[in-house]
Design a protein around this motif. Structure first.
Motif, PDB file in Angstrom:
ATOM      1  N   LYS B   3       0.832  -1.208   0.000  1.00  0.00           N
ATOM      2  CA  LYS B   3       0.000   0.000   0.000  1.00  0.00           C
ATOM      3  C   LYS B   3       0.864   1.255   0.000  1.00  0.00           C
ATOM      4  O   LYS B   3       0.517   2.258  -0.622  1.00  0.00           O
ATOM      5  CB  LYS B   3      -0.941  -0.022   1.204  1.00  0.00           C
ATOM      6  N   GLY B 254     -10.011  15.794   2.043  1.00  0.00           N
ATOM      7  CA  GLY B 254     -10.749  14.631   2.547  1.00  0.00           C
ATOM      8  C   GLY B 254     -10.208  13.280   2.129  1.00  0.00           C
ATOM      9  O   GLY B 254     -10.697  12.245   2.584  1.00  0.00           O
ATOM     10  N   THR B 255      -9.211  13.249   1.240  1.00  0.00           N
ATOM     11  CA  THR B 255      -8.706  11.947   0.797  1.00  0.00           C
ATOM     12  C   THR B 255      -7.846  11.278   1.871  1.00  0.00           C
ATOM     13  O   THR B 255      -7.809  10.054   1.958  1.00  0.00           O
ATOM     14  CB  THR B 255      -7.903  12.091  -0.508  1.00  0.00           C
ATOM     15  N   PRO B 257      -8.321  11.569   5.314  1.00  0.00           N
ATOM     16  CA  PRO B 257      -9.251  10.885   6.228  1.00  0.00           C
ATOM     17  C   PRO B 257      -9.886   9.645   5.593  1.00  0.00           C
ATOM     18  O   PRO B 257     -10.105   8.639   6.266  1.00  0.00           O
ATOM     19  CB  PRO B 257     -10.314  11.951   6.513  1.00  0.00           C
ATOM     20  N   ARG B 258     -10.152   9.732   4.284  1.00  0.00           N
ATOM     21  CA  ARG B 258     -10.792   8.585   3.631  1.00  0.00           C
ATOM     22  C   ARG B 258      -9.851   7.386   3.627  1.00  0.00           C
ATOM     23  O   ARG B 258     -10.282   6.242   3.794  1.00  0.00           O
ATOM     24  CB  ARG B 258     -11.193   8.948   2.198  1.00  0.00           C
ATOM     25  N   MET B 259      -8.551   7.654   3.410  1.00  0.00           N
ATOM     26  CA  MET B 259      -7.585   6.548   3.450  1.00  0.00           C
ATOM     27  C   MET B 259      -7.554   5.909   4.835  1.00  0.00           C
ATOM     28  O   MET B 259      -7.394   4.717   4.986  1.00  0.00           O
ATOM     29  CB  MET B 259      -6.183   7.072   3.103  1.00  0.00           C
ATOM     30  N   LEU B 260      -7.740   6.779   5.839  1.00  0.00           N
ATOM     31  CA  LEU B 260      -7.646   6.280   7.219  1.00  0.00           C
ATOM     32  C   LEU B 260      -8.831   5.421   7.639  1.00  0.00           C
ATOM     33  O   LEU B 260      -8.768   4.758   8.673  1.00  0.00           O
ATOM     34  CB  LEU B 260      -7.501   7.461   8.184  1.00  0.00           C
ATOM     35  N   VAL B 261      -9.917   5.444   6.874  1.00  0.00           N
ATOM     36  CA  VAL B 261     -11.022   4.546   7.217  1.00  0.00           C
ATOM     37  C   VAL B 261     -11.008   3.294   6.327  1.00  0.00           C
ATOM     38  O   VAL B 261     -11.936   2.500   6.362  1.00  0.00           O
ATOM     39  CB  VAL B 261     -12.401   5.259   7.177  1.00  0.00           C
ATOM     40  N   THR B 262      -9.948   3.151   5.543  1.00  0.00           N
ATOM     41  CA  THR B 262      -9.727   1.881   4.843  1.00  0.00           C
ATOM     42  C   THR B 262      -8.795   1.046   5.735  1.00  0.00           C
ATOM     43  O   THR B 262      -8.195   1.581   6.665  1.00  0.00           O
ATOM     44  CB  THR B 262      -9.045   2.102   3.473  1.00  0.00           C
ATOM     45  N   PRO B 263      -8.675  -0.223   5.447  1.00  0.00           N
ATOM     46  CA  PRO B 263      -7.782  -1.048   6.296  1.00  0.00           C
ATOM     47  C   PRO B 263      -6.301  -0.735   6.020  1.00  0.00           C
ATOM     48  O   PRO B 263      -5.543  -1.581   5.563  1.00  0.00           O
ATOM     49  CB  PRO B 263      -8.133  -2.485   5.902  1.00  0.00           C
ATOM     50  N   THR B 264      -5.916   0.497   6.260  1.00  0.00           N
ATOM     51  CA  THR B 264      -4.546   0.956   6.019  1.00  0.00           C
ATOM     52  C   THR B 264      -4.131   1.776   7.235  1.00  0.00           C
ATOM     53  O   THR B 264      -4.878   2.675   7.633  1.00  0.00           O
ATOM     54  CB  THR B 264      -4.500   1.871   4.767  1.00  0.00           C
ATOM     55  N   ASN B 265      -2.979   1.450   7.832  1.00  0.00           N
ATOM     56  CA  ASN B 265      -2.624   2.213   9.033  1.00  0.00           C
ATOM     57  C   ASN B 265      -1.889   3.495   8.690  1.00  0.00           C
ATOM     58  O   ASN B 265      -1.419   3.681   7.570  1.00  0.00           O
ATOM     59  CB  ASN B 265      -1.842   1.352  10.036  1.00  0.00           C
ATOM     60  N   GLN B 419      -5.574  12.127  13.072  1.00  0.00           N
ATOM     61  CA  GLN B 419      -6.658  11.747  13.994  1.00  0.00           C
ATOM     62  C   GLN B 419      -7.164  12.973  14.731  1.00  0.00           C
ATOM     63  O   GLN B 419      -6.439  13.940  14.920  1.00  0.00           O
ATOM     64  CB  GLN B 419      -6.115  10.743  15.025  1.00  0.00           C
ATOM     65  N   LYS B 420      -8.450  12.926  15.146  1.00  0.00           N
ATOM     66  CA  LYS B 420      -8.991  14.021  15.957  1.00  0.00           C
ATOM     67  C   LYS B 420      -9.483  13.447  17.270  1.00  0.00           C
ATOM     68  O   LYS B 420      -9.825  12.300  17.335  1.00  0.00           O
ATOM     69  CB  LYS B 420     -10.141  14.700  15.233  1.00  0.00           C
TER      70      LYS B 420
END
Lengths: 314, 420
Positions: B3, B254-255, B257-265, B419-420
């Protein structure tokens, strides 16, 4: 059906400000659940915590048995997220975007290629797949934004106000897509501040305001909270005095409530047809011309008004 | 890992689709190189842009080869390039270099000629003469000039060694065949050397700024070999700050944050962004190198050395890009600070004016820039050096990159970027 989502006392604080105040609810597998509330009610913050983007201040939720706090990766594998704002690479084509996001969800090879083609068909952009996203209309971009969330066939799809700022035709297409996805078995958590969307789509609705879930249930269950009432909506001229007329309406025996928003007066009554003549007479007595009268059945707007004293659009 | 690679490739693709960025990444450094090349007369072919290099020569040998080297530096062909001064004491010569009065001191030890051309007695007895080496004491604050002096001496020694091997082989054959006796060998060697020196076919080595590469190809120092990397390195700083800015831009659009809600650390994502900046910077440098090679016939030197140096320079520059991003709060801040750093590092690193012409304090301070180290390396390569000669700049660049990356990771951690 078993619950796919269980939320328990979810809290999010930003310093002294409490954005979400102990929200709890469940969603059954296969359901469309809407979080309805005005802007700033806490809908996006709630979804952001459930999708593991934000860490809750306290409380927890489980999705498909995975805790959002303890097993965020487990959660991310089974959810799809359609954010409120477009989150795409505008210098990539729709297909390149879908391929990239598919790879982020762990898809590769033939399964990635076939899913990308399927999703392009699903969002109706097969012919425009090789055009850069920046050349698309707002509605087309929204469709790609939704498509990204569908690539890995999530069990639970979060859709955060996906119809904000788009034309009616695209809005219609998106609502139909949500229904189709649900028919195929996908569970959807949909947030909106449009009452009509919540009414059209949802099996159940949660009404959220100032970070609190103030009511939850089916539309029928919620409207029961305001009783078996109907609402008369009257429009009068700008030059007339709506406050004085509303006061006169409140003197009519069958009128429960009369509220004014600009030149619109809403009259809540157990039976609209029983008060209609009296309402018209009161207006005539004051020489006020009524431009239109609508009779509305109990709806979520009325529920929100009943629960908060404010209209949803305020 | 996969990734991280995917995110890096995506960023590379996006960078090369951004027309505004391409102007800064490729068109601007190319145009500036072209302009400066015209100003320095490179394209009229009559100037190297470097002249009157002060060099002090201490000839303790006082025999044929020592004198030949001294004469070489005083020859008409090198008259514009070097300004030689004869010295008598090696210590005084070194001090002159230390005091920045000379770019280099050449110390020709006593017995140098005899170490190459054995005496009659040594030859008769079969004694191997003791190897004696010429010392080039280089001024570190004048790497280009010192490098040129060194290349002239290297070329001289290379030719002498070639002649030594040929002469020894020839004389041995003559002895074995009975044409001369061992006693006549020294005289035969001297005569052979004189004949060779007077031969019209012998290319006097020093006429150009020549040194010899490993494969024996003659390399001419070219002022563009200094200007082109200088410009490329300056605009590399633009590329890395632009890449760093994309981290904050992705957050805003927003891309991220969007990556962060995929299974990617988050480490995979940050690693991918860093990899993307590195790839873009490396591609920019290699394209510029390729373009100047094709269009200006510029010889950058040893190919493997060039590639390794590019990777090290881009690594260090990427570290700076990450640090700027970690310290800034908005994309506008990254853009402003990045532009300022690009210009400051360009000046400090010698992209506009040779560092040799700057005060010692500035030369020392310039070592914080990737530009100075990389330019030093490119100059070495331009003068015929190889990867083996790049130990110092590559080590410095890699160390710089590692320190900057570690600092950035700590700052990103404190900043809680995503992160927030």
């Amino acid at each position: 059906m078993p619950n796919i989502l269980e939320v328990k006392n979810l809290v999010k604080n930003y310093g002294d400000f409490q954005a979400v105040k102990g929200v709890s609810f469940e969603i059954a597998e296969g359901e469309i659940f809407s979080l309805l509330g005005p802007n700033g009610a806490g809908k996006t913050t709630t979804i952001s915590m459930l999708s593991t983007l934000y860490t809750p201040t306290s409380g927890d939720a489980t999705i498909g048995g995975h805790s959002i706090s303890k097993d965020p990766m487990g959660v991310r594998n089974i959810i799809g997220v359609v954010p409120q704002d477009l989150a795409l690479y505008e210098d990539l084509t729709a297909k390149e975007n879908l391929i990239f996001w598919g790879q982020m969800y762990g898809l590769s090879g033939k399964s990635l290629a076939s899913r990308v083609d399927e999703v392009l068909g699903q969002i109706g952009l097969t012919d425009k797949a090789k055009d850069r996203v920046k050349t698309y209309s707002g509605g087309m971009k929204r469709r790609v934004n939704i498509g990204v969330g569908l690539l890995h066939k999530p069990r639970l799809l979060f859709m955060d106000e996906p119809t904000v700022g788009i034309d009616p035709q695209s809005r219609r297409a998106i609502l139909d897509t949500v229904k189709d996805l649900n028919k195929q078995g996908m569970t959807v958590l949909y947030t909106t501040h449009y009452m009509e969307e919540a009414e059209e789509l949802s099996d159940r609705v949660g009404i959220i305001d100032h970070g609190q879930l103030i009511a939850i249930g089916t539309q029928k269950e919620l409207t029961k909270q305001v009783g078996e009432t109907e609402t008369l909506i009257l429009h009068i001229s700008e030059n007339d005095d709506p406050e004085a007329l509303a006061k006169a309406f409140r003197d009519i025996k069958e009128v429960l409530e009369a509220n004014v928003v600009n030149t619109e007066i809403s009259v809540i009554t157990p039976s609209a047809k029983d008060v209609l003549a009296a309402v018209v007479t009161k207006a005539n007595e004051r020489g006020i011309k009524i431009h239109s009268i609508d009779i509305r059945e109990p709806n979520l707007e009325a529920v929100f008004l009943h629960l908060t004293g404010r209209a949803l659009r305020d | 890992m996969l990734k991280t690679f995917i995110i890096g490739i995506k960023d590379l693709r996006l960078a090369f689709r951004d027309r505004a960025a391409l102007i800064f990444m490729l068109a601007a450094p190319f145009a500036l190189t072209l302009g400066l090349g015209l100003v320095t007369g490179r394209f009229s072919g009559n100037s190297s842009g470097i002249s009157d290099i002060p060099v002090i020569i201490v000839n303790l040998d006082k025999k044929e080869l020592g004198n030949a080297l001294e004469d070489l530096f005083s020859s008409q062909d090198l008259a514009e390039l070097v300004e030689p001064v004869s010295g008598s004491s090696p210590e005084a010569a070194r001090q002159s270099v230390d005091e920045d009065k000379s770019a280099a001191a050449i110390i020709i030890p006593e017995g140098f000629t005899n170490s190459i051309i054995p005496s009659q007695a040594d030859f008769a007895n079969g004694n191997e003469p003791e190897a004696i080496q010429i010392e080039v004491y280089a001024n570190p604050s004048r790497p280009t000039s010192a490098g040129i002096i060194k290349s002239i001496v290297d070329e001289f020694i290379s030719r002498v060694e070639e002649g030594q091997v040929s002469a020894q082989t020839s004389i041995l054959q003559m002895i074995l065949s009975g044409r001369i006796t061992p006693e006549q060998a020294e005289q035969a060697g001297i005569e052979m050397g004189q004949r060779l020196q007077n031969s019209p076919n012998v290319d006097t080595l020093a006429i150009k700024l020549n040194s010899t590469t490993a494969d024996g190809e003659a390399v001419q120092f070219d002022i563009l070999a200094y200007l082109a990397p200088g410009m490329a390195l300056m605009f590399l700083m633009y590329t890395v700050s632009h890449g760093g800015r994309s981290i904050l831009a992705e957050k805003a659009q927003g891309t991220l944050p969007r990556m962060l809600v995929t299974p990617t650390n988050s480490m995979q994502i940050l690693g991918g962004k860093v990899f993307g900046i590195f790839l873009t910077g490396a591609a920019q440098m290699l394209i510029l190198i390729g373009a100047t090679t094709l269009l200006f016939q510029l010889k950058w030197g040893d190919g493997f050395g060039v590639v390794m140096l590019v990777f090290a320079a881009v690594f260090a520059a990427t570290g700076w890009g990450m640090l700027i991003t970690a310290l800034a709060r908005t994309t506008a801040q990254v853009a402003n600070v990045g532009s300022a750093i690009m210009l400051i590092f360009g000046i400090l690193g010698g992209s506009f004016i040779s560092l040799e012409q700057m005060p010692l304090a500035v030369q020392t301070f310039s070592k914080i820039t990737p530009n100075a180290w990389a330019l030093d390396g490119f100059t070495t390569l331009g003068l015929g050096g190889t990867l083996a000669d790049l130990f110092a700049p590559i080590t410095a660049l890699l160390t710089m990159g590692i320190i900057l990356f570690l600092t950035s990771v700590v700052l990103f951690g404190k900043k809680n970027l995503v992160q927030k």
